[in-house]
Structure formats: structure tokens, C-alpha cells
Design a protein around this motif. Structure first.
Motif, PDB file in Angstrom:
ATOM      1  N   ASP A 125       0.807  -1.223   0.000  1.00  0.00           N
ATOM      2  CA  ASP A 125       0.000   0.000   0.000  1.00  0.00           C
ATOM      3  C   ASP A 125       0.842   1.277   0.000  1.00  0.00           C
ATOM      4  N   LEU A 129      -0.993   5.006  -1.037  1.00  0.00           N
ATOM      5  CA  LEU A 129      -1.421   5.912   0.018  1.00  0.00           C
ATOM      6  C   LEU A 129      -0.355   6.968   0.300  1.00  0.00           C
ATOM      7  N   VAL A 146      -5.653   7.124   6.695  1.00  0.00           N
ATOM      8  CA  VAL A 146      -6.989   7.122   6.105  1.00  0.00           C
ATOM      9  C   VAL A 146      -7.230   8.415   5.344  1.00  0.00           C
ATOM     10  N   GLY A 321      -5.329   7.754  11.088  1.00  0.00           N
ATOM     11  CA  GLY A 321      -4.921   6.442  10.594  1.00  0.00           C
ATOM     12  C   GLY A 321      -5.157   5.375  11.650  1.00  0.00           C
ATOM     13  N   ARG A 339      -5.860  -2.760   6.573  1.00  0.00           N
ATOM     14  CA  ARG A 339      -5.777  -2.644   5.113  1.00  0.00           C
ATOM     15  C   ARG A 339      -7.168  -2.484   4.503  1.00  0.00           C
ATOM     16  N   THR A 342      -8.291   1.009   4.777  1.00  0.00           N
ATOM     17  CA  THR A 342      -7.603   1.929   3.873  1.00  0.00           C
ATOM     18  C   THR A 342      -7.683   1.447   2.425  1.00  0.00           C
ATOM     19  N   LEU A 347     -12.128   4.152   1.077  1.00  0.00           N
ATOM     20  CA  LEU A 347     -11.713   5.552   1.118  1.00  0.00           C
ATOM     21  C   LEU A 347     -12.465   6.402   0.111  1.00  0.00           C
ATOM     22  N   SER A 359      -6.279   9.533   1.806  1.00  0.00           N
ATOM     23  CA  SER A 359      -4.864   9.253   1.590  1.00  0.00           C
ATOM     24  C   SER A 359      -4.606   8.559   0.259  1.00  0.00           C
ATOM     25  N   ASP A 360      -5.637   7.980  -0.327  1.00  0.00           N
ATOM     26  CA  ASP A 360      -5.489   7.200  -1.562  1.00  0.00           C
ATOM     27  C   ASP A 360      -5.316   8.136  -2.758  1.00  0.00           C
TER      28      ASP A 360
END
Length: 426
Positions: A125, A129, A146, A321, A339, A342, A347, A359-360
């Protein structure tokens, strides 16, 4: 309630979707045996009970259930104003939730002894992220971000127009800002800044929102790296401008008695102030303001340059987070839940419903309006927020001292000296 939604209160202003579904991942290697030992995971946070987060939580739970059928996930939403006290009690006893939500920065760094490093679990990830730095300490990651939390300067374009100013060209220097605010005050009666400092949080927004226009890039980088020179004239300038804004009447009345969450945002939304250093997360941000300000009337500007050599940049970090407790019975299982919390699909739902900048970095925000587009465009060149580099103890002290500066009961020199001593003490 909006009062419970604070830091996470935090950005995330987000990035919307170019694709659907979660990020690709490998199946958990934990096998059936650990799951038989642990059929339930408990999550503590302050978000899961909020209507704006409901779809996000549903998507995350569905993602986790698809990979771990039979494992129950229980979310326990705690009141934010008591959250870290309750969490501290759990940590002292060595018993509590398996997964827990944190604000980035000092709150999680002060508690890493009770947390499980997640590096081996979230490796896939890392590139998808953003905001990891706010959840790291000593080279290890302790939570997966997040949202992104930052402090863009929002401005009311309608007030600019009423004052005969060009809303497409916000002031680029501190002197230009003073001139613009004087024109707006004369034409509309609105103050320059909406400021709420009842909790002592206003100074944090001020330091990070305006700091890149005051410190040189080297000073800024040194600050984040822990090499903070409190004797620098530019560091002192941050607090001088804080006092100057109050003394010149740039703030709304009663800043020290006005709550940041959420009273001060109403001051800005209703046109009583032209600017506010707000958030990118799910409160005090573009979507909140859209209840009063249509997207074409909401602007985002860079920090006005107040010192020679300063280079404005967007201040942002990981906002909130999820972390894993050291005492969890199955670390892999708990990390898999993080995971899921997130995942891209979860998201995306959080961004769409709450307006948080997630965050993505694969989420598409092109339909959200120019303010969001401006924020997202600055993420690539943004830098961590200045106040996040300070310990929670120093931040608490800075909040109290900032109130004294506004009231005139402390001088800038006294404030800087005390903060330097606190920062050195760690």
C-alpha cells in the motif's frame, strides 16, 4: 456531532476514483488456526458512529469479511474529547482494542511502545497511500493513513468581488493581504481572518497555514527534521504576526472565547470573515463550506510571503490512521483489517460522503470544484505541517501561550523562550 469530528478532524481532502474496488493484495498467510483463536476484532475510534462515515465503515467491513468470513469486527466509537484518556488507560493495563484510530503526529508518536510496527503488512500500500510520515517514528510505520490533513487558506470570493478585488488573484504577500483585508473591511464589514482559539488550536493552524510564507525552505526542512532554531527571526516572526493580526483587528472578536470546532467555521461560512486557515479533512473544509458558499465562490490561496526567501507550499500530513495494538492475538488478522479500512473502495466512500481528502492518491476529485482541485494539485509539492513536528506537550503549552499573546498578558519573547525550552526537553 460536528464537535466530535475534529482533526480528522482531520483532510483529508481526497483524491475520487479512477477505478473501483480495493487495491490488489495477497491473501493472509495466517491460515485458519489463528482465526480460530480469535474470532473477534475490536476497533476503537471516534468516527464510526458518525453518519458521514457510515458508508466508509460498511465498505471496509465488507472488504474484510470477504477475506475473513466468520471473524466478527466490533467498532466502539469513543467521544473524541475523552478518547486519548481512555486509550491511555487501556495502554497502561495492556488490554484494550485490537485496532485503534490515531491523529497523525505527537498523539501516535507518544504511544508507539504500545503499537505494532506495520511495515511488513502494508508494503503493498505504500505507493498508493500518502501521508505515512505522520504515523512513523524511528524509521517504522505504526498506522496506515486514512485521510490527509492539512491547512489550506480558504477565502470568500464573493467578499473579494464586493470589495472590487479580483477573486482570481488572491494576495501573494503579507502586505498585499493587509491591503486586501482593509478594502474588504471597508466594503463589507467582514474581518480578515476567522479565528477560534478557545481550545488553543488556532495557533497550530496559524503556524502551519502561514509558516511556509515565513520560514525559508531550509529552515522549514530543518524544523521538520527536528533541527528547530527557535532563535531564528523567522520563527519569531510566526508569533509576531499572530499578535499583529490581533492588535490590528484582523481577527473576529472574541477569538480566545470562540471554539475552533466548530463555531469559527460558521463565522467564515456566513461571510463574517474573508479568510480562514481550515482543514482538508471532514470538517472545516470545502464540503462543509459548500452549505453556504457555492464551489465557484470558494477559493484556496497559498500562504502570503512575509519573509524574503520564503517559498509557499501546502502544509499537510497524514490526518487520521488506524494502528494495531501490540497485545492483539493475531497481528496479521488485525493488520488485514487496517488494510480494509484503507482500501480504495472504502476511502472513496469516505471522500464522497464526508468530503475528506483521502490518503489514496488514485481517487479522482475532478468533479468536486476548483478549491479541491487546487488543494490536490499542491499535494505533490507540499510539505509536512510545522506544528505536527512538535510533541503533544509542546503543542499544549503553545496553545496556552497563544491565548496569552492574544490577550496581551505575554510577550513574543517570553512565548518563544518557553516553547524552545519545552521542545528541547522533548
Amino acid at each position: 456531532m460536528r464537535q466530535q469530528r475534529w482533526w480528522a478532524v482531520l483532510m483529508v481532502a481526497g483524491l475520487a476514483v479512477t477505478g473501483c474496488g480495493s487495491a490488489a493484495r495477497t491473501e493472509s498467510p495466517s491460515g485458519e488456526s489463528p482465526q480460530k483463536q480469535q474470532q473477534k476484532l475490536v476497533v476503537w475510534d471516534w468516527k464510526s458512529s458518525e453518519p458521514a462515515a457510515a458508508t466508509y465503515i460498511e465498505k471496509a467491513k465488507a472488504d474484510f469479511a470477504a477475506r475473513h468470513p466468520g471473524v466478527t469486527v466490533e467498532f466502539v466509537a469513543q467521544p473524541f474529547d475523552q478518547y486519548y484518556t481512555l486509550l491511555g488507560t487501556a495502554i497502561q493495563s495492556g488490554k484494550g482494542p485490537d485496532v485503534m484510530l490515531f491523529n497523525g503526529g505527537g498523539q501516535i508518536r507518544d504511544r508507539t511502545d504500545a503499537l505494532l510496527p506495520l511495515d511488513q503488512y502494508v508494503a503493498e500500500d505504500k505507493s498508493r497511500l500518502a501521508g505515512w510520515e505522520a504515523f512513523g517514528k524511528d524509521g517504522k510505520i505504526y498506522a496506515a493513513p486514512v485521510t490527509l490533513q492539512g491547512h489550506p487558506i480558504y477565502y470568500n470570493k464573493a467578499l473579494y468581488e464586493k470589495a472590487g478585488l479580483d477573486p482570481a488573484k488572491p494576495p501573494a504577500t503579507w502586505d498585499e493581504l493587509l491591503d486586501s483585508c482593509a478594502a474588504i473591511k471597508k466594503a463589507t464589514g467582514a474581518t480578515c481572518f476567522a479565528l477560534g482559539n478557545k481550545e488553543g488550536a488556532g495557533i497550530q493552524f496559524w503556524m502551519s497555514g502561514l509558516g511556509s510564507g515565513i520560514l525559508t525552505p531550509q529552515e522549514y526542512d530543518d524544523w521538520i527534521a527536528g533541527k528547530r532554531d527557535w532563535s531564528s527571526p523567522h520563527v519569531r516572526r510566526i508569533f509576531e504576526l499572530w499578535k499583529e493580526a490581533q492588535d490590528k483587528g484582523l481577527n473576529n472578536e472574541g477569538a480566545n472565547s470562540t471554539a475552533m470546532f466548530t463555531d469559527i467555521f460558521t463565522v467564515f461560512e456566513t461571510g463574517k470573515a474573508a479568510h480562514i486557515i481550515g482543514l482538508m479533512s471532514d470538517i472545516g473544509h470545502w464540503k462543509d463550506f459548500s452549505e453556504f458558499l457555492p464551489p465557484d465562490k470558494l477559493g484556496v490561496m497559498q500562504a502570503p510571503v512575509a519573509s524574503e526567501g520564503a517559498t509557499p507550499s501546502l502544509p499537510y500530513d497524514g490526518g487520521i490512521g488506524y494502528a494495531v495494538a501490540k497485545w492483539t492475538k493475531d497481528p496479521q488478522l488485525a493488520a488485514d483489517l487496517v488494510r480494509s479500512l484503507t482500501s480504495t473502495e472504502a476511502l472513496t466512500a469516505f471522500y464522497a460522503k464526508a468530503g475528506a481528502i483521502a490518503s489514496d492518491t488514485t481517487i479522482d476529485v475532478s468533479q468536486a470544484g476548483p478549491a479541491v482541485g487546487g488543494i490536490v494539485q499542491e499535494i505533490k509539492t507540499g510539505k509536512p505541517a510545522l506544528h505536527v513536528a512538535l510533541s503533544s506537550k509542546t503543542l499544549d503549552l503553545m496553545g496556552r501561550l497563544s491565548q496569552q499573546l492574544l490577550s496581551g498578558s505575554a510577550t513574543v519573547d517570553e512565548v518563544v523562550e518557553q516553547l524552545a525550552a519545552s521542545d528541547r526537553a522533548g
